[in-house]
Motif scaffolding. Structure first.
Motif, PDB file in Angstrom:
ATOM      1  N   LYS A 107      -6.560   3.774 -20.585  1.00  0.00           N
ATOM      2  CA  LYS A 107      -5.698   3.851 -22.053  1.00  0.00           C
ATOM      3  C   LYS A 107      -5.256   2.720 -22.570  1.00  0.00           C
ATOM      4  O   LYS A 107      -5.374   2.396 -23.762  1.00  0.00           O
ATOM      5  N   ALA A 108      -4.697   1.714 -22.051  1.00  0.00           N
ATOM      6  CA  ALA A 108      -4.142   0.618 -22.470  1.00  0.00           C
ATOM      7  C   ALA A 108      -5.661  -0.223 -23.093  1.00  0.00           C
ATOM      8  O   ALA A 108      -5.421  -0.892 -24.003  1.00  0.00           O
ATOM      9  N   ILE A 109      -6.645  -0.254 -22.428  1.00  0.00           N
ATOM     10  CA  ILE A 109      -7.733  -1.218 -22.779  1.00  0.00           C
ATOM     11  C   ILE A 109      -8.151  -0.440 -24.043  1.00  0.00           C
ATOM     12  O   ILE A 109      -8.661  -0.816 -25.140  1.00  0.00           O
ATOM     13  N   ILE A 110      -8.381   1.080 -24.082  1.00  0.00           N
ATOM     14  CA  ILE A 110      -8.838   1.923 -25.223  1.00  0.00           C
ATOM     15  C   ILE A 110      -7.876   1.663 -26.457  1.00  0.00           C
ATOM     16  O   ILE A 110      -8.583   1.250 -27.908  1.00  0.00           O
ATOM     17  N   ARG A 111      -6.588   1.287 -26.489  1.00  0.00           N
ATOM     18  CA  ARG A 111      -5.376   0.990 -27.476  1.00  0.00           C
ATOM     19  C   ARG A 111      -5.860  -0.174 -27.905  1.00  0.00           C
ATOM     20  O   ARG A 111      -5.711  -0.613 -29.258  1.00  0.00           O
ATOM     21  N   ILE A 112      -6.412  -1.211 -27.205  1.00  0.00           N
ATOM     22  CA  ILE A 112      -6.345  -2.621 -27.573  1.00  0.00           C
ATOM     23  C   ILE A 112      -7.950  -3.015 -28.043  1.00  0.00           C
ATOM     24  O   ILE A 112      -8.047  -3.999 -28.610  1.00  0.00           O
ATOM     25  N   GLN A 114     -10.052  -2.602 -30.181  1.00  0.00           N
ATOM     26  CA  GLN A 114     -10.439  -3.015 -31.711  1.00  0.00           C
ATOM     27  C   GLN A 114     -10.169  -4.408 -31.780  1.00  0.00           C
ATOM     28  O   GLN A 114     -10.936  -5.278 -32.537  1.00  0.00           O
ATOM     29  N   GLU A 115      -9.115  -4.802 -31.245  1.00  0.00           N
ATOM     30  CA  GLU A 115      -8.472  -6.376 -31.476  1.00  0.00           C
ATOM     31  C   GLU A 115      -8.389  -6.916 -30.114  1.00  0.00           C
ATOM     32  O   GLU A 115      -7.294  -6.871 -29.841  1.00  0.00           O
ATOM     33  N   PRO A 116      -9.408  -7.067 -29.257  1.00  0.00           N
ATOM     34  CA  PRO A 116      -9.264  -7.628 -27.663  1.00  0.00           C
ATOM     35  C   PRO A 116      -8.695  -8.777 -27.835  1.00  0.00           C
ATOM     36  O   PRO A 116      -9.086  -9.798 -28.638  1.00  0.00           O
ATOM     37  N   THR A 117      -7.881  -8.936 -26.636  1.00  0.00           N
ATOM     38  CA  THR A 117      -7.358 -10.415 -26.479  1.00  0.00           C
ATOM     39  C   THR A 117      -7.910 -10.741 -25.094  1.00  0.00           C
ATOM     40  O   THR A 117      -8.700 -10.150 -24.572  1.00  0.00           O
ATOM     41  N   GLN A 118      -7.584 -12.023 -24.885  1.00  0.00           N
ATOM     42  CA  GLN A 118      -8.074 -12.648 -23.613  1.00  0.00           C
ATOM     43  C   GLN A 118      -7.685 -11.997 -22.315  1.00  0.00           C
ATOM     44  O   GLN A 118      -8.491 -11.990 -21.516  1.00  0.00           O
ATOM     45  N   SER A 119      -6.647 -11.332 -22.452  1.00  0.00           N
ATOM     46  CA  SER A 119      -5.866 -10.699 -21.258  1.00  0.00           C
ATOM     47  C   SER A 119      -6.319  -9.169 -21.181  1.00  0.00           C
ATOM     48  O   SER A 119      -5.497  -8.622 -20.344  1.00  0.00           O
ATOM     49  N   CYS A 120      -6.739  -8.597 -22.079  1.00  0.00           N
ATOM     50  CA  CYS A 120      -6.984  -7.146 -22.177  1.00  0.00           C
ATOM     51  C   CYS A 120      -7.551  -6.504 -20.831  1.00  0.00           C
ATOM     52  O   CYS A 120      -7.383  -5.286 -20.844  1.00  0.00           O
ATOM     53  N   PHE A 121      -8.463  -6.958 -20.236  1.00  0.00           N
ATOM     54  CA  PHE A 121      -8.870  -6.340 -19.122  1.00  0.00           C
ATOM     55  C   PHE A 121      -8.295  -6.964 -17.748  1.00  0.00           C
ATOM     56  O   PHE A 121      -8.744  -6.698 -16.699  1.00  0.00           O
ATOM     57  N   ASP A 122      -7.225  -7.708 -18.040  1.00  0.00           N
ATOM     58  CA  ASP A 122      -6.562  -8.248 -16.870  1.00  0.00           C
ATOM     59  C   ASP A 122      -6.058  -7.122 -15.630  1.00  0.00           C
ATOM     60  O   ASP A 122      -6.163  -7.361 -14.464  1.00  0.00           O
TER      61      ASP A 122
END
Length: 158
Positions: A107-112, A114-122
């Motif tokens: 869910k955290a990845i789904i929220r972000i 659209q504007e992915p950060t370098q750490s969104c998959f950490d």
């Protein structure tokens, strides 16, 4: 299945792809010291992925390696594109290579996304690392694949 058609045999045979002839006994022995040494070595991820295919879980190492590459992307445009590929391949429900992560991480990845950060998959990468380290890595060390490779290098070295 004959050794000539078995993909596992092919990957281990030096004449098929040259990997076995390039791996040193020292590198292979270091793999048993820690999971980190295995996946950060030159040929460890390739051999480990071969083993994970036998367990039908090679998407784990593929995702982990893709995340390592993703973190190095500096262009926002390329990051957005790669993030979408990672999401559709590994994260979304029913993805072709869906990884086993908990609902809050997904869910955290789904929220972000659209504007992915370098750490969104950490967090997802950390979970997959733990799965591999705790579950498949100990079995890898006991596997015929690892034992055969180690024995082959020990025999050829003496």
């Amino acid at each position: 299945m004959s050794p000539n058609t078995c993909w596992l045999c092919k990957i281990c045979r030096a004449e098929e792809n040259g990997i076995s002839s390039k791996i040193s006994l020292e590198e292979v022995l270091q793999w048993s010291q820690s999971f980190k040494k295995l996946i950060t070595s030159k040929y460890g991820p390739i051999i480990y992925k071969t083993y994970l295919k036998t367990e039908h879980s090679d998407e784990n190492i593929e995702f982990w390696l893709a995340c390592e590459a993703y973190k190095k992307i500096t262009s926002q445009r390329k990051r957005n594109s790669m993030a979408r590929k990672l999401f559709t391949s590994y994260i979304q429900l029913q993805a072709p290579n869906e990884i086993n992560i908990d609902s809050p991480a997904r869910k955290a990845i789904i929220r972000i996304i659209q504007e992915p950060t370098q750490s969104c998959f950490d967090e997802a990468q950390r979970i997959i690392y733990m799965h591999m380290e705790r579950d498949s890595y100990p079995r890898f060390l006991e596997s015929k694949l690892y034992q055969k490779l180690k024995h082959s290098l020990q025999t050829n070295g003496s």
